[in-house]
Motif scaffolding. Structure first.
Motif, PDB file in Angstrom:
ATOM      1  N   ALA A  47       0.797  -1.225   0.000  1.00 50.05           N
ATOM      2  CA  ALA A  47       0.000   0.000   0.000  1.00 50.05           C
ATOM      3  C   ALA A  47       0.833   1.280   0.000  1.00 50.05           C
ATOM      4  O   ALA A  47       0.327   2.339  -0.400  1.00 50.05           O
ATOM      5  CB  ALA A  47      -0.929   0.009   1.219  1.00 50.05           C
ATOM      6  N   GLY A  48       2.065   1.251   0.461  1.00 48.66           N
ATOM      7  CA  GLY A  48       2.819   2.495   0.595  1.00 48.66           C
ATOM      8  C   GLY A  48       4.236   2.257   1.071  1.00 48.66           C
ATOM      9  O   GLY A  48       4.924   1.365   0.576  1.00 48.66           O
ATOM     10  N   LEU A  49       4.642   3.010   2.071  1.00 50.68           N
ATOM     11  CA  LEU A  49       6.031   2.961   2.537  1.00 50.68           C
ATOM     12  C   LEU A  49       6.128   2.156   3.826  1.00 50.68           C
ATOM     13  O   LEU A  49       5.541   2.520   4.842  1.00 50.68           O
ATOM     14  CB  LEU A  49       6.552   4.376   2.792  1.00 50.68           C
ATOM     15  N   LEU A  50       6.890   1.072   3.783  1.00 51.37           N
ATOM     16  CA  LEU A  50       7.197   0.280   4.973  1.00 51.37           C
ATOM     17  C   LEU A  50       8.611   0.600   5.408  1.00 51.37           C
ATOM     18  O   LEU A  50       9.556   0.489   4.622  1.00 51.37           O
ATOM     19  CB  LEU A  50       7.065  -1.213   4.679  1.00 51.37           C
ATOM     20  N   ALA A  51       8.771   0.997   6.673  1.00 51.49           N
ATOM     21  CA  ALA A  51      10.082   1.287   7.255  1.00 51.49           C
ATOM     22  C   ALA A  51      10.367   0.261   8.342  1.00 51.49           C
ATOM     23  O   ALA A  51       9.510   0.006   9.200  1.00 51.49           O
ATOM     24  CB  ALA A  51      10.119   2.696   7.834  1.00 51.49           C
ATOM     25  N   VAL A  52      11.562  -0.312   8.312  1.00 48.15           N
ATOM     26  CA  VAL A  52      11.928  -1.385   9.239  1.00 48.15           C
ATOM     27  C   VAL A  52      13.232  -1.046   9.958  1.00 48.15           C
ATOM     28  O   VAL A  52      14.205  -0.628   9.326  1.00 48.15           O
ATOM     29  CB  VAL A  52      12.085  -2.731   8.490  1.00 48.15           C
TER      30      VAL A  52
ATOM     31  N   VAL B 267      12.387   1.294   3.315  1.00 43.07           N
ATOM     32  CA  VAL B 267      13.366   1.991   4.144  1.00 43.07           C
ATOM     33  C   VAL B 267      13.833   1.038   5.236  1.00 43.07           C
ATOM     34  O   VAL B 267      13.012   0.457   5.952  1.00 43.07           O
ATOM     35  CB  VAL B 267      12.774   3.260   4.780  1.00 43.07           C
ATOM     36  N   VAL B 268      15.145   0.857   5.347  1.00 39.35           N
ATOM     37  CA  VAL B 268      15.731   0.031   6.404  1.00 39.35           C
ATOM     38  C   VAL B 268      16.756   0.865   7.153  1.00 39.35           C
ATOM     39  O   VAL B 268      17.652   1.461   6.546  1.00 39.35           O
ATOM     40  CB  VAL B 268      16.418  -1.229   5.830  1.00 39.35           C
ATOM     41  N   LYS B 269      16.616   0.926   8.472  1.00 37.91           N
ATOM     42  CA  LYS B 269      17.623   1.540   9.333  1.00 37.91           C
ATOM     43  C   LYS B 269      18.148   0.448  10.242  1.00 37.91           C
ATOM     44  O   LYS B 269      17.388  -0.209  10.947  1.00 37.91           O
ATOM     45  CB  LYS B 269      17.001   2.672  10.162  1.00 37.91           C
ATOM     46  N   ALA B 270      19.467   0.229  10.218  1.00 38.13           N
ATOM     47  CA  ALA B 270      20.033  -0.855  11.019  1.00 38.13           C
ATOM     48  C   ALA B 270      21.405  -0.455  11.530  1.00 38.13           C
ATOM     49  O   ALA B 270      22.146   0.261  10.856  1.00 38.13           O
ATOM     50  CB  ALA B 270      20.136  -2.133  10.189  1.00 38.13           C
ATOM     51  N   SER B 271      21.738  -0.937  12.705  1.00 41.50           N
ATOM     52  CA  SER B 271      23.080  -0.717  13.238  1.00 41.50           C
ATOM     53  C   SER B 271      24.052  -1.718  12.619  1.00 41.50           C
ATOM     54  O   SER B 271      23.637  -2.748  12.052  1.00 41.50           O
ATOM     55  CB  SER B 271      23.080  -0.867  14.756  1.00 41.50           C
ATOM     56  N   ASP B 272      25.325  -1.439  12.746  1.00 43.81           N
ATOM     57  CA  ASP B 272      26.320  -2.394  12.246  1.00 43.81           C
ATOM     58  C   ASP B 272      26.189  -3.728  12.970  1.00 43.81           C
ATOM     59  O   ASP B 272      26.343  -4.797  12.361  1.00 43.81           O
ATOM     60  CB  ASP B 272      27.733  -1.817  12.367  1.00 43.81           C
TER      61      ASP B 272
ATOM     62  N   GLY C 133      15.239 -15.055  10.743  1.00 47.98           N
ATOM     63  CA  GLY C 133      14.490 -15.256   9.506  1.00 47.98           C
ATOM     64  C   GLY C 133      13.340 -14.282   9.356  1.00 47.98           C
ATOM     65  O   GLY C 133      13.099 -13.731   8.272  1.00 47.98           O
ATOM     66  N   ARG C 134      12.624 -14.043  10.456  1.00 45.46           N
ATOM     67  CA  ARG C 134      11.515 -13.080  10.413  1.00 45.46           C
ATOM     68  C   ARG C 134      12.032 -11.673  10.108  1.00 45.46           C
ATOM     69  O   ARG C 134      11.421 -10.924   9.329  1.00 45.46           O
ATOM     70  CB  ARG C 134      10.769 -13.080  11.747  1.00 45.46           C
ATOM     71  N   LEU C 135      13.140 -11.296  10.720  1.00 47.69           N
ATOM     72  CA  LEU C 135      13.677  -9.954  10.516  1.00 47.69           C
ATOM     73  C   LEU C 135      14.212  -9.777   9.090  1.00 47.69           C
ATOM     74  O   LEU C 135      14.060  -8.712   8.482  1.00 47.69           O
ATOM     75  CB  LEU C 135      14.760  -9.653  11.542  1.00 47.69           C
ATOM     76  N   ARG C 136      14.816 -10.820   8.543  1.00 50.09           N
ATOM     77  CA  ARG C 136      15.270 -10.738   7.155  1.00 50.09           C
ATOM     78  C   ARG C 136      14.085 -10.558   6.211  1.00 50.09           C
ATOM     79  O   ARG C 136      14.161  -9.815   5.227  1.00 50.09           O
ATOM     80  CB  ARG C 136      16.056 -11.997   6.776  1.00 50.09           C
ATOM     81  N   GLU C 137      12.976 -11.244   6.498  1.00 50.15           N
ATOM     82  CA  GLU C 137      11.790 -11.086   5.653  1.00 50.15           C
ATOM     83  C   GLU C 137      11.278  -9.647   5.703  1.00 50.15           C
ATOM     84  O   GLU C 137      10.926  -9.060   4.678  1.00 50.15           O
ATOM     85  CB  GLU C 137      10.668 -12.031   6.087  1.00 50.15           C
ATOM     86  N   LEU C 138      11.255  -9.065   6.898  1.00 49.91           N
ATOM     87  CA  LEU C 138      10.791  -7.684   7.016  1.00 49.91           C
ATOM     88  C   LEU C 138      11.692  -6.735   6.228  1.00 49.91           C
ATOM     89  O   LEU C 138      11.204  -5.825   5.550  1.00 49.91           O
ATOM     90  CB  LEU C 138      10.738  -7.271   8.484  1.00 49.91           C
ATOM     91  N   CYS C 139      12.998  -6.939   6.302  1.00 51.52           N
ATOM     92  CA  CYS C 139      13.917  -6.096   5.540  1.00 51.52           C
ATOM     93  C   CYS C 139      13.679  -6.246   4.045  1.00 51.52           C
ATOM     94  O   CYS C 139      13.784  -5.271   3.284  1.00 51.52           O
ATOM     95  CB  CYS C 139      15.364  -6.444   5.875  1.00 51.52           C
ATOM     96  N   SER C 140      13.351  -7.456   3.602  1.00 48.85           N
ATOM     97  CA  SER C 140      13.107  -7.681   2.178  1.00 48.85           C
ATOM     98  C   SER C 140      11.835  -6.981   1.706  1.00 48.85           C
ATOM     99  O   SER C 140      11.724  -6.619   0.527  1.00 48.85           O
ATOM    100  CB  SER C 140      13.021  -9.176   1.886  1.00 48.85           C
TER     101      SER C 140
END
Length: 316
Positions: free
Chosen positions: A163-168, A196-201, A185-192
């Motif tokens: 529907a629009g913009l998903l930010a994870v 927009v993805v914001k993640a720490s190193d 696995g769940r978190l990788r799916e959300l990133c896919s």
């Protein structure tokens, strides 16, 4: 009940804040009281709840989808959220206690031990049908990996991606109660699914241990995402498609607290994207730098004092 889909004028980097649906946990952090590691103070928190409060403090009108219990902790969490201006009309309440996170701040970041089972915190209502009403939908944190919330988060994320913009913000957590293989696995799916993805190193090393964080960012950005890599005191870098990466340093502040700094950064990013880019994550180098500077200043406002609530940057 207020129509959360109607934009309003407010403070922030631009003049058209637009609403964000924030999905996840609102819990209680037990943190050292006044620097005394032997005494713990109860502080409302949870990464998604921190993001919702941050968005409200930056002039937005976020709606929060979470589970609220019937204990004294739940009352303090609800007062904190509504006091900041967060809409709770899409949340749910039940007669279960609030989840707890015991924080142990250290020289290399914060570690947590969780008390999650049989709590109201992860009894999320299904609001996937509401996703299209919002400028953006944010997901992440423990609710993305703890059942029964995880299924609701995944369904809402899929709806938001259509529907629009998903930010994870994957915000990877490790705890004896969490299945690491299933959680990652769940978190990788959300990133896919995300735009927009914001993640720490540290998040990226856990999610893709066979690749350097920069390589993981490049791979995600190459599929059409805006990806932001945060490194705490080392600053942040934005990746957009095949363009050169854009980096900014962290603002120099006397660090009093680091709990919630990453969530404040995310709130700053989303505020900037909504007001300055109309939720279009395909940014120029100049736009990416401006977004990072605004988000970095927002995070610095949390690091410079106790608590997790940011203040709007001035002159950024």
């Amino acid at each position: 009940m207020t129509d959360a889909s109607v934009p309003r004028t407010g403070s922030g980097p631009g003049s058209r804040p637009r609403s964000v649906l924030v999905l996840g946990e609102a819990l209680v952090d037990l943190v050292p009281a006044d620097g005394d590691v032997g005494v713990r103070a109860a502080q409302p928190g949870g990464a998604p709840a921190n993001v919702a409060v941050g968005l409200a403090r930056l002039g937005g009108r976020p709606s929060f989808v979470g589970g609220l219990g019937d204990d004294a902790f739940a009352a303090s969490v609800e007062a904190w959220l509504t006091g900041a201006g967060v809409d709770l009309s899409l949340s749910a309440r039940c007669s279960l206690p609030t989840a707890l996170a015991v924080a142990d701040p250290g020289d290399h970041g914060n570690t947590y031990r969780f008390h999650l089972g049989d709590t109201a915190t992860f009894e999320l209502p299904d609001r996937a049908a509401e996703a299209a009403r919002f400028g953006a939908v944010y997901v992440g944190g423990l609710a993305a990996v703890v059942e029964p919330a995880a299924g609701v988060v995944a369904a809402t994320a899929r709806a938001a991606a259509r529907a629009g913009l998903l930010a994870v913000d994957p915000n990877v957590r490790e705890d004896r109660t969490l299945d690491p293989v299933r959680s990652l696995g769940r978190l990788r799916e959300l990133c896919s699914l995300a735009r927009v993805v914001k993640a720490s190193d540290e998040d990226l090393v856990r999610l893709w241990p066979d690749a350097a964080p920069e390589a993981s960012c490049r791979a995600l950005a190459g599929e059409g995402r805006l990806v932001v890599l945060t490194r705490g005191a080392e600053g942040a870098t934005a990746y957009v498609h095949d363009a050169p990466a854009v980096s900014v340093p962290a603002l120099p502040v006397r660090v009093v607290n680091t709990i919630g700094a990453g969530d404040a950064f995310m709130a700053g990013m989303l505020t900037w994207l909504g007001t300055e880019a109309d939720w279009d994550p395909d940014l120029s180098a100049g736009q990416a730098r401006a977004m990072l500077e605004y988000a970095a200043a927002t995070a610095a406002s949390v690091c410079a004092r106790a608590g997790t609530e940011p203040t709007a940057p001035v002159g950024v």
